[in-house]
Scaffold this active site. Structure first.
Site, mmCIF file in Angstrom:
data_model
loop_
_atom_site.group_PDB
_atom_site.id
_atom_site.type_symbol
_atom_site.label_atom_id
_atom_site.label_comp_id
_atom_site.label_asym_id
_atom_site.label_seq_id
_atom_site.Cartn_x
_atom_site.Cartn_y
_atom_site.Cartn_z
ATOM 1 N N HIS A 20 -2.745 3.226 8.677
ATOM 2 C CA HIS A 20 -3.842 2.402 8.029
ATOM 3 C C HIS A 20 -3.797 1.094 8.754
ATOM 4 O O HIS A 20 -2.820 0.126 8.914
ATOM 5 C CB HIS A 20 -3.298 2.039 6.600
ATOM 6 C CG HIS A 20 -4.170 0.779 6.034
ATOM 7 N ND1 HIS A 20 -5.673 1.039 5.843
ATOM 8 C CD2 HIS A 20 -4.004 -0.509 5.471
ATOM 9 C CE1 HIS A 20 -6.154 -0.144 5.430
ATOM 10 N NE2 HIS A 20 -4.954 -0.810 5.068
ATOM 11 N N GLU A 26 0.814 -1.364 -0.090
ATOM 12 C CA GLU A 26 0.048 0.036 0.224
ATOM 13 C C GLU A 26 0.842 1.424 -0.077
ATOM 14 O O GLU A 26 0.440 2.338 0.267
ATOM 15 C CB GLU A 26 -0.936 0.036 1.206
ATOM 16 C CG GLU A 26 -1.874 -1.131 1.376
ATOM 17 C CD GLU A 26 -3.040 -1.445 0.523
ATOM 18 O OE1 GLU A 26 -2.699 -1.123 -0.848
ATOM 19 O OE2 GLU A 26 -3.812 -2.036 0.839
ATOM 20 N N HIS A 68 -6.683 -2.388 10.223
ATOM 21 C CA HIS A 68 -7.769 -3.026 9.984
ATOM 22 C C HIS A 68 -8.549 -3.318 11.310
ATOM 23 O O HIS A 68 -9.016 -4.528 11.720
ATOM 24 C CB HIS A 68 -7.582 -4.445 9.204
ATOM 25 C CG HIS A 68 -6.917 -4.436 7.908
ATOM 26 N ND1 HIS A 68 -6.525 -5.715 7.294
ATOM 27 C CD2 HIS A 68 -6.599 -3.308 7.415
ATOM 28 C CE1 HIS A 68 -5.910 -4.966 6.020
ATOM 29 N NE2 HIS A 68 -5.799 -3.742 5.941
ATOM 30 N N TYR A 83 -15.038 15.275 19.739
ATOM 31 C CA TYR A 83 -13.802 14.728 19.332
ATOM 32 C C TYR A 83 -13.538 14.121 18.012
ATOM 33 O O TYR A 83 -12.603 14.082 17.450
ATOM 34 C CB TYR A 83 -13.106 13.853 20.578
ATOM 35 C CG TYR A 83 -12.133 14.763 21.439
ATOM 36 C CD1 TYR A 83 -12.857 15.738 22.355
ATOM 37 C CD2 TYR A 83 -10.949 14.706 21.518
ATOM 38 C CE1 TYR A 83 -12.058 16.537 22.884
ATOM 39 C CE2 TYR A 83 -10.077 15.442 22.026
ATOM 40 C CZ TYR A 83 -10.512 16.377 22.790
ATOM 41 O OH TYR A 83 -9.992 17.150 23.608
ATOM 42 N N HIS A 98 -12.698 -2.916 3.988
ATOM 43 C CA HIS A 98 -11.099 -2.956 4.224
ATOM 44 C C HIS A 98 -10.730 -2.190 5.359
ATOM 45 O O HIS A 98 -10.516 -2.870 6.572
ATOM 46 C CB HIS A 98 -10.303 -2.352 2.881
ATOM 47 C CG HIS A 98 -8.892 -2.492 2.885
ATOM 48 N ND1 HIS A 98 -8.148 -2.257 1.845
ATOM 49 C CD2 HIS A 98 -8.023 -2.651 3.746
ATOM 50 C CE1 HIS A 98 -6.998 -2.378 1.979
ATOM 51 N NE2 HIS A 98 -6.634 -2.811 3.412
HETATM 52 P P1 13P Z 1 0.961 -4.956 3.640
HETATM 53 O O1 13P Z 1 1.593 -6.243 4.601
HETATM 54 O O2 13P Z 1 1.682 -4.783 2.191
HETATM 55 O O3 13P Z 1 1.505 -3.495 4.388
HETATM 56 O O4 13P Z 1 -0.389 -4.977 3.509
HETATM 57 C C1 13P Z 1 -1.067 -4.948 4.842
HETATM 58 C C2 13P Z 1 -2.587 -4.344 4.501
HETATM 59 O O5 13P Z 1 -2.966 -3.819 5.774
HETATM 60 C C3 13P Z 1 -3.093 -4.359 3.335
HETATM 61 O O6 13P Z 1 -4.077 -3.312 3.258
#
Ligand code: 13P
Length: 226
Positions: free
Chosen positions: A108, A89, A110, A135, A175
């Site tokens: 970023h 990414e 998840h 906030y 995602h």
């Molecule tokens: P990477 O391991 O390539 O950083 O990807 C992990 C991820 O969160 C993909 O969105």
């Protein structure tokens, strides 16, 4: 070169400011992992260096166990200068930096609450969370939904670029979020606020709620530095 030698070489080559940022990425990754915001090998972090290149976490690495010397150093056009192969990414990180000159760090992840929001049907994709708290408005702002593309797809980076022009935070469909900040700590604080807001959103569920009014949001924007 062995992993250990490569790690030592990168550490030697780095200037003190870069060394500090590498250590901060490692500490931040461990913190996010310990707090349950990062899991497995999901997620990536980056910071922008003074020369415009970025430090980004290597692909398939666990944020809970990063090695400062193996963090990838990448130019604006995506060329790897040192370290392990970068996050797939890295291109969306670079797109956000290009669009947001004041941003020097990106998170970023998840994390569960935000990912759950990213899997809902949204009538209005320009902002997928109601304005629930001060906030949330101060740290995150409007949260647009970026259409789904496979992780690592360059089309994802293009879609992220378009959203980043007007937003520090965005949610990738099915995602997870991308959050930019002036510093890594700033980006982490905003990310945590987003994740907690997502949990509050689900806790409220279908109960009648009273989101902030437009006047209250304007007042925050006028009086509270973000
Ligand atoms: P990477 O391991 O390539 O950083 O990807 C992990 C991820 O969160 C993909 O969105």
């Amino acid at each position: 070169m062995s992993d250990a030698n490569r790690s030592q070489a990168a550490a030697r080559a780095a200037d003190p400011a870069e060394t500090r940022l590498r250590d901060e990425i490692v500490r931040t990754g461990a913190l996010l992992y310990a707090r349950g915001l990062a899991h497995g090998s999901a997620g990536n972090l980056s910071v922008r260096l003074d020369d415009g290149s970025i430090l980004v976490t290597p692909t398939n690495s666990s944020l809970g166990g990063l090695d400062p010397g193996r963090i990838s150093k990448v130019t604006l056009d995506g060329t790897l200068l040192s370290g392990d192969p970068p996050s797939k990414e890295a291109f969306f990180h670079l797109a956000v930096y290009e669009e947001r000159p004041a941003a020097c760090a990106i998170v970023h992840l998840h994390s569960t609450g935000a990912v759950a929001v990213s899997c809902l049907c949204h009538a209005d994709t320009s902002n997928v969370l109601p304005p629930l708290t001060a906030y949330q408005m101060m740290r995150v702002g409007k949260l647009p939904l970026v259409p789904y593309f496979r992780p690592g797809d360059r089309k994802l980076a293009d879609a992220v670029r378009a959203a980043a022009r007007d937003h520090k935070a965005m949610l990738l469909a099915n995602h997870g979020p991308i959050v930019a900040g002036r510093t890594l700590q700033d980006a982490v604080h905003a990310y945590e606020e987003l994740e907690e807001t997502a949990k509050v959103f689900f806790l409220i569920g279908n109960r009648p709620s009273s989101p902030l009014t437009c006047e209250q949001i304007d007042d925050l924007q006028r009086h509270v530095p973000s």
